[in-house]
Design an enzyme around this catalytic site. Structure first.
Site, PDB file in Angstrom:
ATOM      1  N   PRO A  85       0.829  -1.205   0.000  1.00 12.59           N
ATOM      2  CA  PRO A  85       0.000   0.000   0.000  1.00 12.59           C
ATOM      3  C   PRO A  85       0.869   1.264   0.000  1.00 12.59           C
ATOM      4  O   PRO A  85       1.909   1.298   0.679  1.00 12.59           O
ATOM      5  CB  PRO A  85      -0.810  -0.087   1.297  1.00 12.59           C
ATOM      6  CG  PRO A  85      -0.554  -1.433   1.871  1.00 12.59           C
ATOM      7  CD  PRO A  85       0.606  -2.062   1.166  1.00 12.59           C
ATOM      8  N   ALA A 137       1.376   4.339   3.380  1.00 13.21           N
ATOM      9  CA  ALA A 137       0.713   3.678   4.505  1.00 13.21           C
ATOM     10  C   ALA A 137       1.709   3.210   5.553  1.00 13.21           C
ATOM     11  O   ALA A 137       1.379   2.403   6.411  1.00 13.21           O
ATOM     12  CB  ALA A 137      -0.106   2.495   3.988  1.00 13.21           C
ATOM     13  N   GLY A 138       2.957   3.690   5.471  1.00 12.91           N
ATOM     14  CA  GLY A 138       3.949   3.300   6.475  1.00 12.91           C
ATOM     15  C   GLY A 138       4.530   1.923   6.233  1.00 12.91           C
ATOM     16  O   GLY A 138       5.107   1.323   7.132  1.00 12.91           O
ATOM     17  N   GLY A 149       6.690   1.221   3.584  1.00 14.46           N
ATOM     18  CA  GLY A 149       7.948   1.279   2.839  1.00 14.46           C
ATOM     19  C   GLY A 149       7.819   1.058   1.347  1.00 14.46           C
ATOM     20  O   GLY A 149       8.746   0.548   0.706  1.00 14.46           O
ATOM     21  N   ALA A 175      10.678   2.665  -0.795  1.00 17.73           N
ATOM     22  CA  ALA A 175      11.986   2.012  -0.617  1.00 17.73           C
ATOM     23  C   ALA A 175      11.986   0.638  -1.280  1.00 17.73           C
ATOM     24  O   ALA A 175      12.986   0.233  -1.884  1.00 17.73           O
ATOM     25  CB  ALA A 175      12.318   1.893   0.868  1.00 17.73           C
ATOM     26  N   ALA A 176      10.867  -0.081  -1.192  1.00 19.33           N
ATOM     27  CA  ALA A 176      10.817  -1.424  -1.792  1.00 19.33           C
ATOM     28  C   ALA A 176      10.886  -1.343  -3.311  1.00 19.33           C
ATOM     29  O   ALA A 176      11.578  -2.140  -3.956  1.00 19.33           O
ATOM     30  CB  ALA A 176       9.551  -2.146  -1.343  1.00 19.33           C
ATOM     31  N   ASP A 185      14.013   2.381   6.465  1.00 24.18           N
ATOM     32  CA  ASP A 185      13.178   1.668   5.486  1.00 24.18           C
ATOM     33  C   ASP A 185      14.035   0.917   4.474  1.00 24.18           C
ATOM     34  O   ASP A 185      13.858  -0.288   4.256  1.00 24.18           O
ATOM     35  CB  ASP A 185      12.281   2.648   4.708  1.00 24.18           C
ATOM     36  CG  ASP A 185      11.065   3.091   5.512  1.00 24.18           C
ATOM     37  OD1 ASP A 185      11.078   2.894   6.735  1.00 24.18           O
ATOM     38  OD2 ASP A 185      10.114   3.618   4.908  1.00 24.18           O
TER      39      ASP A 185
HETATM   40  O1  PMV Z   1       6.076   6.109   6.852  1.00 25.20           O
HETATM   41  P1  PMV Z   1       7.257   5.249   6.598  1.00 25.20           P
HETATM   42  O2  PMV Z   1       6.979   3.824   6.450  1.00 25.20           O
HETATM   43  O3  PMV Z   1       8.131   5.725   5.502  1.00 25.20           O
HETATM   44  O4  PMV Z   1       8.140   5.271   7.940  1.00 25.20           O
HETATM   45  C1  PMV Z   1       8.976   6.317   8.182  1.00 25.20           C
HETATM   46  C2  PMV Z   1       9.630   6.210   9.502  1.00 25.20           C
HETATM   47  C3  PMV Z   1      10.065   7.553  10.049  1.00 25.20           C
HETATM   48  O5  PMV Z   1      10.814   7.274  11.223  1.00 25.20           O
HETATM   49  C4  PMV Z   1       8.870   8.409  10.409  1.00 25.20           C
HETATM   50  C5  PMV Z   1      10.928   8.316   9.063  1.00 25.20           C
HETATM   51  C6  PMV Z   1      12.310   7.735   8.852  1.00 25.20           C
HETATM   52  O6  PMV Z   1      12.911   8.094   7.839  1.00 25.20           O
HETATM   53  O7  PMV Z   1      12.796   6.967   9.684  1.00 25.20           O
END
Ligand code: PMV
Length: 320
Positions: free
Chosen positions: A101, A104-105, A107, A110-111, A152
């Site tokens: 997704p 949605a946190g 990654g 990055a993936a 990530d």
């Molecule tokens: O929202 P995501 O899955 O990209 O998680 C980011 C995590 C943070 O700590 C908020 C940002 C980071 O770069 O570590």
């Protein structure tokens, strides 16, 4: 000619998001139930440099030269070319697909970068090792997100639970007993960059208060690593919940995420918290065989868009 393809998993942050941007540790684990994949098909009859990019999920079918220079795909390919000192790729079509997704946190950017970097370097005849993939993926994350910690790209590249401190090589966690997590989509998308920027500004305005909260989160992360390595996963839950309360204090939770956390705890979850950048996106609830169904039902009643079970498994990373 057969395609050269590579894939990369999604990820969740177990504990330590945001404070990891400010030098404290975080723990992240891969989620192989969702994946990004890049496939490269050589096109020997087209002129060198003619690279077509197809990403059906975002309705993209374009030549690389027509993509904006700051497009994730363009930056990733450019990163590989720079690594090898090249100007262009042999003619090819690159197809990118992802079940992770977006925003949605989990990654997703990055993936996609990691899969793309692996596939393109293999297509060039020089598959990069994890260290090089991770370094290029981090540069891509910097261009896309502004100020990422690097957690990530590290957990996704190495596809193992990581104990991560910004600027250091990732440490790996040997998980002894499985940890079951219900990952839950709150239904609201949220971009990480502005959330990270907001925390930075509030930190600058109240450094002592924020540093104290970051330190408390860092201490939870260290305790959690010990519990995972000793094999006491049930004791992890309260640490997750405490991390959520600290994330509330630093202003990255939302009423929806809080409601989901409360619903999960009320239905017997061992612990629950938002995961990733916050402001929407996903939360996680730690469950057992006995509580999985009731927690899932409570989350859906409380407004979850969807939930899926993921297991942080000993030695093998994640299983769906
Ligand atoms: O929202 P995501 O899955 O990209 O998680 C980011 C995590 C943070 O700590 C908020 C940002 C980071 O770069 O570590």
């Amino acid at each position: 000619m057969p395609a050269i393809s590579a894939s990369a998993p999604g990820k969740i942050i177990l504990l330590g998001e945001h404070s990891v941007v400010h030098g404290r540790p975080a723990i992240a684990v891969p989620v192989s139930a969702v994946q990004a994949r890049a496939a490269v098909f050589a096109n020997p009859i087209a002129p060198t440099g003619q690279v077509r990019i197809q990403a059906p999920a975002i309705d993209l079918d374009a030549f690389l030269t027509d993509l904006p220079a700051d497009h994730l795909f363009a930056i990733g390919i450019q990163g590989v070319l720079e690594h090898f000192g090249l100007n262009q790729l042999p003619a090819c079509t690159i197809r990118i697909q992802s079940t992770i997704p977006i925003a949605a946190g989990m990654g997703s950017s990055a993936a996609v970068s990691v899969a793309l970097i692996r596939a393109v370097s293999t297509f060039l005849g020089h598959p990069l090792d994890n260290e090089a993939v991770n370094a290029i993926a981090f540069k891509v994350e910097q261009r896309i997100h502004g100020n990422p910690s690097g957690v990530d790209n590290s957990v996704i590249t190495y596809n193992q639970p990581v104990y991560f401190i910004r600027g250091q090589e990732p440490g790996f966690i040997t998980v002894r007993e499985p940890v079951q997590l219900l990952v839950t989509d709150s239904g609201t998308a949220a971009a990480t960059g502005p959330m990270v920027e907001g925390v930075k500004q509030r930190h600058q305005a109240s450094p002592h208060e924020y540093d104290a909260w970051f330190d408390r989160i860092g201490a939870l992360v260290d305790k959690a690593r010990d519990l995972l390595e000793i094999g006491l996963p049930d004791a992890l839950g309260p640490l997750l919940t405490e991390n959520h309360f600290l994330l509330q204090k630093i202003g990255v939770s939302t009423p929806e995420l809080d409601r989901l956390v409360e619903a999960a705890l009320g239905a017997g979850a061992l612990g629950a918290k938002l995961t990733g950048g916050g402001g929407g996106g996903n939360m996680i609830a730690q469950v057992t065989e006995g509580t999985h169904d009731s927690v899932k039902a409570a989350l859906l009643v409380a407004g979850a868009r969807m939930t899926w079970l993921t297991v942080v498994a000993p030695h093998r990373g994640q299983t769906p």
